[in-house]
Design an enzyme around this catalytic site. Structure first.
Site, short mmCIF file in Angstrom:
data_model
loop_
_atom_site.label_atom_id
_atom_site.label_comp_id
_atom_site.label_asym_id
_atom_site.label_seq_id
_atom_site.Cartn_x
_atom_site.Cartn_y
_atom_site.Cartn_z
N HIS A 1 97.56 -20.37 80.29
CA HIS A 1 98.87 -21.01 80.38
C HIS A 1 98.87 -22.17 81.39
O HIS A 1 99.33 -23.27 81.09
CB HIS A 1 99.95 -19.98 80.78
CG HIS A 1 100.05 -18.85 79.80
ND1 HIS A 1 100.76 -17.71 80.06
CD2 HIS A 1 99.52 -18.68 78.56
CE1 HIS A 1 100.68 -16.89 79.01
NE2 HIS A 1 99.92 -17.46 78.10
N GLU B 1 96.48 -14.93 80.57
CA GLU B 1 97.42 -15.72 81.37
C GLU B 1 96.79 -17.03 81.87
O GLU B 1 97.47 -18.05 81.98
CB GLU B 1 97.90 -14.91 82.58
CG GLU B 1 98.92 -13.83 82.26
CD GLU B 1 100.30 -14.41 81.96
OE1 GLU B 1 100.55 -15.56 82.34
OE2 GLU B 1 101.09 -13.72 81.31
N GLU C 1 102.43 -20.51 86.92
CA GLU C 1 101.28 -20.03 86.14
C GLU C 1 99.98 -20.22 86.90
O GLU C 1 99.07 -19.39 86.83
CB GLU C 1 101.20 -20.76 84.80
CG GLU C 1 102.36 -20.50 83.83
CD GLU C 1 102.32 -19.11 83.21
OE1 GLU C 1 101.30 -18.41 83.36
OE2 GLU C 1 103.32 -18.71 82.59
N HIS D 1 103.11 -9.66 76.37
CA HIS D 1 102.85 -9.01 77.66
C HIS D 1 104.05 -8.18 78.10
O HIS D 1 103.89 -7.09 78.65
CB HIS D 1 102.50 -10.05 78.73
CG HIS D 1 101.23 -10.79 78.45
ND1 HIS D 1 100.91 -11.98 79.07
CD2 HIS D 1 100.21 -10.54 77.60
CE1 HIS D 1 99.73 -12.40 78.62
NE2 HIS D 1 99.30 -11.55 77.72
N TRP E 1 94.42 -18.46 70.65
CA TRP E 1 94.43 -19.92 70.84
C TRP E 1 93.87 -20.29 72.21
O TRP E 1 93.93 -19.49 73.16
CB TRP E 1 95.84 -20.48 70.65
CG TRP E 1 96.90 -19.97 71.60
CD1 TRP E 1 97.73 -18.91 71.40
CD2 TRP E 1 97.24 -20.50 72.89
NE1 TRP E 1 98.57 -18.74 72.48
CE2 TRP E 1 98.28 -19.70 73.42
CE3 TRP E 1 96.76 -21.56 73.66
CZ2 TRP E 1 98.86 -19.93 74.67
CZ3 TRP E 1 97.33 -21.79 74.92
CH2 TRP E 1 98.37 -20.98 75.40
N THR F 1 109.62 -15.10 82.04
CA THR F 1 108.78 -16.26 81.71
C THR F 1 108.87 -16.57 80.22
O THR F 1 108.80 -17.74 79.83
CB THR F 1 107.31 -16.06 82.12
OG1 THR F 1 106.89 -14.76 81.71
CG2 THR F 1 107.11 -16.20 83.60
N ASP G 1 102.84 -15.43 74.08
CA ASP G 1 102.00 -14.55 74.91
C ASP G 1 102.86 -13.73 75.87
O ASP G 1 102.64 -12.53 76.06
CB ASP G 1 101.03 -15.39 75.77
CG ASP G 1 99.84 -15.93 74.99
OD1 ASP G 1 99.78 -15.72 73.77
OD2 ASP G 1 98.97 -16.56 75.63
N GLU G 2 103.82 -14.39 76.50
CA GLU G 2 104.66 -13.70 77.51
C GLU G 2 105.42 -12.55 76.85
O GLU G 2 105.55 -11.47 77.44
CB GLU G 2 105.65 -14.66 78.17
CG GLU G 2 105.07 -15.96 78.74
CD GLU G 2 104.14 -15.78 79.92
OE1 GLU G 2 103.67 -14.65 80.16
OE2 GLU G 2 103.85 -16.78 80.58
N GLU H 1 107.67 -10.82 82.82
CA GLU H 1 107.11 -11.36 81.58
C GLU H 1 108.25 -11.81 80.65
O GLU H 1 108.13 -12.81 79.96
CB GLU H 1 106.22 -10.33 80.87
CG GLU H 1 104.96 -9.95 81.63
CD GLU H 1 103.86 -11.01 81.57
OE1 GLU H 1 104.07 -12.10 81.02
OE2 GLU H 1 102.77 -10.72 82.08
FE LIG Z 1 103.04 -13.72 81.92
FE LIG Z 2 101.99 -16.92 81.77
#
Ligand SMILES: [Fe+2]
Ligand SMILES: [Fe+2]
Length: 329
Positions: A114, A111, A76, A200, A33, A167, A196-197, A164
């Site tokens: 974000h 990242e 971020e 990660h 995305w 977050t 996403d976090e 990660e």
């Molecule tokens: Fe992150």
């Molecule tokens: Fe992030």
């Protein structure tokens, strides 16, 4: 062989697996995305109406919510600090473009979306002072950070595994709160970021799992040292315009605690999850020093939980230059 050389050898050994880590834990650029997918489309004739709706819904969100979201956004936006720090870790080579630097570049590219998304949302919301936020962001990048890892890859991967997940918790809570206030679009944005976090986190904690298999005692001691010194947040140096370094962090953290975005109990919870993930209790073949480190780590969550129960968060919101109270519910 010195400890440093062993770490370098371990990093070189694991480098052979980096391509598979990239395939497993990162998403191809054409497939992932982009911020625009969740924002009003500026090419559409409906753009102004969409913004109007976004701004109307944003009026229902409370003060601490905005502060938490602004702090998360700024964290971020300080991505240049994190990328340059990770590029300098032992075993990561940007000049030779080895596997690890490839990982860092691709992680950075994910990242970077974000801060882009949250920044554009904040700008459109009309509820925050963007200029003050921009000044704080510039300060934070200019001030950098010191996360207590040095260039040690073991400590850095503990830090990123922890951070990660932290977050993830924070963006996910903002998402849930936004939903509870009727802002489904913002909820979706933060949910995507949280996803996403989590990916990660799974990647970095897998790196640690792999190191535990090769160098268990040193990995254990590195974990203990990081927890002993406490995991400092990446925005620890946060300040507002005209203020001293670090002066804004505690107030931001209090806002996040008050509204339940990230609390002392979450910190303990994350530590507990890491202990379970790495099966700390059952790792064998440890030196005496590493056995002691393990003991410390196993007892730490209960000890910290007691401390966090006694913690008192101020009742009243601190007023930041980022958010004008008159503009917020
Ligand atoms: Fe992150
Ligand atoms: Fe992030």
């Amino acid at each position: 062989m010195s400890l440093k050389n062993v770490r370098l050898e371990v990093m070189q050994f694991l480098e052979n697996k980096v391509d598979s880590f990239v395939d497993q834990y990162l998403i191809r650029i054409e497939k992932i995305w982009q911020p625009t997918d969740f924002l009003p489309n500026s090419e559409s004739d409906n753009f102004l109406e969409e913004i109007k709706e976004l701004r109307e819904i944003a009026k229902d969100l409370p003060y601490d919510f905005w502060v938490a979201l602004v702090g998360d956004t700024i964290t971020e936006e300080a991505l240049p600090t994190y990328e340059s720090w990770l590029m300098d870790v032992e075993g990561v080579d940007n000049v030779e473009r080895n596997g690890w630097s490839k990982w860092v570049r691709q992680w950075t590219s994910e990242e970077n979306r974000h801060g882009d998304l949250l920044n554009k949302y904040l700008y459109l919301s009309g509820r925050v002072n963007m200029r003050e936020i921009e000044i704080t962001t510039q300060h934070l990048i200019s001030d950098g950070f010191d996360i207590g890892t040095g260039r040690d890859p073991y400590k850095n991967f503990i830090y990123t595994s922890f951070q990660e997940l932290a977050t993830y918790v924070s963006h996910n809570r903002v998402s849930q709160l936004a939903k509870s206030f009727g802002d489904n679009k913002l909820a979706k944005m933060c949910k995507m970021i949280a996803g996403d976090e989590m990916r990660h986190h799974q990647a970095y904690s897998e790196f640690v799992t792999q190191i535990f298999k090769i160098d268990p005692s040193e990995m254990m001691i590195a974990f203990q040292q990081m927890m002993k010194n406490k995991i400092v947040m990446p925005a620890g140096f946060l300040r507002e315009s005209g203020e001293k370094i670090s002066s804004a962090f505690d107030n931001f953290s209090n806002s996040a605690q008050r509204i339940g975005v990230y609390t002392a109990a979450d910190y303990v919870d994350i530590l507990e999850k890491l202990n379970i993930k790495w099966d700390i209790n059952n790792i064998s073949g440890l030196t005496d020093e590493a056995e002691k480190a393990r003991d410390y780590l196993m007892k730490l969550p209960a000890r910290m939980a007691k401390v966090s129960e006694r913690l008192i968060v101020p009742v009243d919101s601190y007023i930041f230059k980022w958010v004008e109270p008159a503009l917020v519910r």
